[in-house]
Design a protein around this motif. Structure first.
Motif, mmCIF file in Angstrom:
data_model
loop_
_atom_site.group_PDB
_atom_site.id
_atom_site.type_symbol
_atom_site.label_atom_id
_atom_site.label_comp_id
_atom_site.label_asym_id
_atom_site.label_seq_id
_atom_site.Cartn_x
_atom_site.Cartn_y
_atom_site.Cartn_z
ATOM 1 N N GLN A 46 0.285 -1.098 0.031
ATOM 2 C CA GLN A 46 0.683 -0.237 0.121
ATOM 3 C C GLN A 46 0.748 1.840 -0.008
ATOM 4 N N PHE A 100 -0.225 4.656 2.058
ATOM 5 C CA PHE A 100 -0.570 4.046 3.206
ATOM 6 C C PHE A 100 -0.217 5.651 4.196
ATOM 7 N N LEU A 146 -3.173 8.101 3.662
ATOM 8 C CA LEU A 146 -3.651 7.979 4.788
ATOM 9 C C LEU A 146 -3.810 7.595 6.065
ATOM 10 N N LYS A 181 -15.686 5.915 1.105
ATOM 11 C CA LYS A 181 -15.414 4.641 0.260
ATOM 12 C C LYS A 181 -14.461 4.488 -0.572
ATOM 13 N N VAL A 216 -11.049 6.260 0.470
ATOM 14 C CA VAL A 216 -10.186 5.009 1.388
ATOM 15 C C VAL A 216 -9.307 3.906 0.180
ATOM 16 N N GLU A 217 -9.754 3.411 -0.945
ATOM 17 C CA GLU A 217 -9.930 2.547 -1.407
ATOM 18 C C GLU A 217 -8.741 2.867 -2.480
ATOM 19 N N VAL A 249 -4.550 3.391 -0.257
ATOM 20 C CA VAL A 249 -4.173 2.240 -0.175
ATOM 21 C C VAL A 249 -4.530 1.170 -1.611
ATOM 22 N N LEU A 252 -14.909 -3.779 4.708
ATOM 23 C CA LEU A 252 -14.650 -2.581 4.257
ATOM 24 C C LEU A 252 -15.025 -2.447 2.427
ATOM 25 N N GLY A 266 -5.752 -2.017 7.734
ATOM 26 C CA GLY A 266 -7.474 -2.686 7.934
ATOM 27 C C GLY A 266 -8.495 -1.850 8.571
ATOM 28 N N GLN A 323 -7.805 2.266 7.904
ATOM 29 C CA GLN A 323 -8.972 2.664 6.874
ATOM 30 C C GLN A 323 -10.514 2.292 7.084
ATOM 31 N N ARG A 367 -12.675 6.366 7.342
ATOM 32 C CA ARG A 367 -13.957 6.671 6.909
ATOM 33 C C ARG A 367 -15.000 6.879 8.075
#
Length: 613
Positions: A62, A65, A68, A89, A92-93, A96, A361, A392, A395, A399
């Motif tokens: 990732q 990251f 993030l 969502k 975030v995706e 990563v 997720l 994870g 993440q 959110r």
């Protein structure tokens, strides 16, 4: 880009299943060891693994990251201008997602072993690839040999290896492959169950005048010193009379190891303690735990009263009872490690909370407050895998989801009173005496909940609130002052060498954790453990989210930066007790943060003002 030679090779690979014969040999690559561990203490290697299927999870890097993580801390810091501006969502995706080069190279490697796209399940961000293959193919791909390992103390067995390799050109494009070197036994927090005291004792306590908690100043029924109910928690944590009313709120519980939340028991509990909630229930989700013919097989929902799960019952009854009428969800995730291959269980899997992470997720609107009462000793989870699972959880925090985990009931490692059977030793071949932190409790992106008992509250004494310092994760900035103050006051040399003073410290907070009255298989029982404190705290967080939503504010999300700053004044400081383990008294509860009860227990009356100020 795939080479022309590789395209030609793939055209002539046999279309037989990847467990069968090959028309041509897979392309030869030079393998290099990716991960190697010492034979784990307490585990004995037996015969090579028999033929069975294994579900491999391949983690791709990732690369963004850190970006993030920066977003996570900004949107979770009450003093930052972006506080509450949680990511979507899709955002975030994107942060990563692996580089396309990593995806392409891993695809090429898998294809040389006859594994095609329809054999795979990819995580929403494509940073995890999951596939179900024969173990002999896994051994070939990873240049290793799996064996059956047995745990001498418990008799548990699992199929693992202590080393695996990858083609050298993939080392920068694959971070982790499991199950390989993971020897975690993935257990629920140890719960104690007893029968309620007789009616005469209960009646005599009910006739006593209320107790005034000296820390919070609240009045609590005297009976709460023998039995904890919803009313006890509302009184003790200053939430009497609050009724949630906001739309868009939600609370969730995770269930593992074939634990089922029984609806009939929930109704009995509501009739006993929360009559206004009668005939309400929760939404149920079955989460896949393994792959059969490329189709997910989910967690079960056995409503047979005799099969009701104590852990699941405790979690849903108190989390949902405290937060009623906030919409509630229970997740049943399949999978029961350790694994013994036989006809009835032909597929070996990982710790199932990673399956739950994949599932949650992928959801557009996960619950805003979620509690989990399961975990492992940190050292039994390879650091590479622990970091990816922890990422994870980050993440979800970004959110807007608040994640609570119980701190465990082993004190600083193992509260077995017999030194001969204590397991407080490193798992790295050195067998050095060491306190044993827990995971995911040690992840810096979750809120870990320790345990208290009695009124006035003290650290729980019938078992011991898990707490200490991570050996994997450094101490995050949000807790440096609070933990630094604790360590500075600790007498010099105390437990020197037994813990990592620079590690992420836990628990963060605490709540009552003993003698909770629940209904199990149709009967009232008393149950205890930090498996009780985590769902109780999650219920309080759901109420706080309601306060914010009613004021047109975003949900709390990742809690810790708030808790360790302006939130400190909203907690009842617990200063009595300790968390024994490893043949020691463990750490002491003391003024301010401590590794037994964290910042203390919640005062909802104060916190509801703090979270909107």
């Amino acid at each position: 880009m795939r080479s022309q030679a590789l395209r030609g090779l793939l055209l002539i690979v046999s279309c037989a299943s990847f467990g069968g014969a090959w028309a041509v040999p897979a392309r030869a690559y030079a393998h290099k060891v990716k991960e190697s561990v010492a034979p784990p203490r307490g585990w004995v290697k037996h015969n090579p693994a028999p033929d069975h299927n294994i579900v491999l999870r391949i983690g791709l890097p990732q690369p963004n990251f850190s970006t993030l993580e920066k977003h996570l801390y900004e949107v979770s810091d009450p003093d930052h201008e972006r506080y509450g501006a949680h990511l979507s969502k899709e955002e975030v995706e994107k942060l990563v997602a692996p580089h396309q080069e990593s995806v392409d190279l891993v695809n090429e490697w898998l294809e040389t072993h006859g594994i095609q796209e329809n054999d795979l399940i990819r995580s929403p961000a494509k940073d995890w690839v999951t596939l179900r293959i024969p173990i002999r193919l896994a051994e070939k791909m990873l240049d290793t040999t799996y064996h059956v390992w047995k745990h001498t103390a418990s008799g548990d067995a699992m199929v693992r290896t202590t080393s695996y390799s990858l083609p050298s050109h993939l080392h920068d494009h694959i971070e982790v492959v499991q199950p390989t070197t993971m020897f975690g036994r993935f257990k629920r927090s140890a719960s104690t169950i007893s029968w309620p005291e007789d009616s005469e004792t209960t009646a005599s306590l009910q006739n006593l005048p209320p107790i005034v908690d000296t820390v919070s100043g609240t009045k609590v029924d005297a009976s709460c010193n023998s039995t904890i109910t919803i009313t006890c928690l509302q009184q003790l944590y200053n939430a009497v009379g609050f009724v949630p009313s906001s739309e868009g709120n939600s609370v969730g519980i995770t269930g593992y190891l074939e634990e089922f939340a029984n609806i009939q028991d929930l109704q009995s509990f509501y009739a006993d303690q929360r009559p206004d909630a009668l005939n309400s229930s929760f939404e149920f989700f079955s989460v896949k735990g393994l792959l059969t013919h490329h189709l997910p097989v989910g967690g079960l929902n056995d409503q047979t009263l005799s099969e009701a799960g104590a852990e699941a019952g405790l979690d849903v009854q108190f989390a949902f009872g405290l937060s009623h009428p906030i919409p509630a969800t229970f997740y049943s995730t399949a999978g029961r490690p350790p694994f013994i291959p036989d006809v009835g269980t032909p597929t070996d899997t990982n710790e199932p909370y990673t399956d739950w992470l994949d599932f949650i997720l992928s959801q557009s609107n996960p619950p805003l407050s979620i509690s989990t009462s399961y975990g492992d000793d940190e050292q039994t989870v390879p650091e590479s895998f622990a970091r990816r699972a922890c990422a994870g959880f980050a993440q979800l925090g970004a959110r807007g989801v608040s994640l609570m985990f119980s701190s465990g009931d082993g004190g600083v490692g193992d509260n077995d009173p017999d030194p001969a059977t204590q397991q407080c030793f490193t798992n790295d071949g050195r067998n050095v005496t060491r306190f044993l932190p827990s995971f995911p409790a040690s992840c810096p992106y979750v809120t870990t909940v320790g345990g208290t008992t009695n009124i006035p509250e003290v650290a729980v004494s019938r078992f011991f609130s898990g707490g200490g310092f991570s050996d994997y994760f450094p101490r995050p900035d949000y807790q440096k002052k609070a933990v630094g103050d604790y360590l500075a006051a600790l007498p010099k040399g105390t437990y020197e060498g037994l813990f990592n003073p620079n590690g992420r410290a836990f628990p963060d907070v605490a709540a009552q954790s003993d003698r909770f009255r629940i209904f199990l298989s149709g009967r009232p029982v008393l149950i205890g453990g930090t498996s009780a404190s985590s769902p109780a705290f999650a219920g309080i967080v759901a109420l706080l989210n309601d306060v914010r939503l009613a004021n047109n504010q975003r949900p709390l999300g990742f809690l810790n930066p708030l808790l360790y700053s302006k939130g400190v004044s909203g907690f009842n400081d617990i200063t009595i007790g300790h968390n024994s383990g490893c043949g020691t008294l463990g750490f002491n509860a003391t003024a301010g943060w401590d590794p037994v009860t964290g910042l203390g227990t919640p005062n909802f009356g104060k916190l509801k003002e703090l979270v909107i100020s």
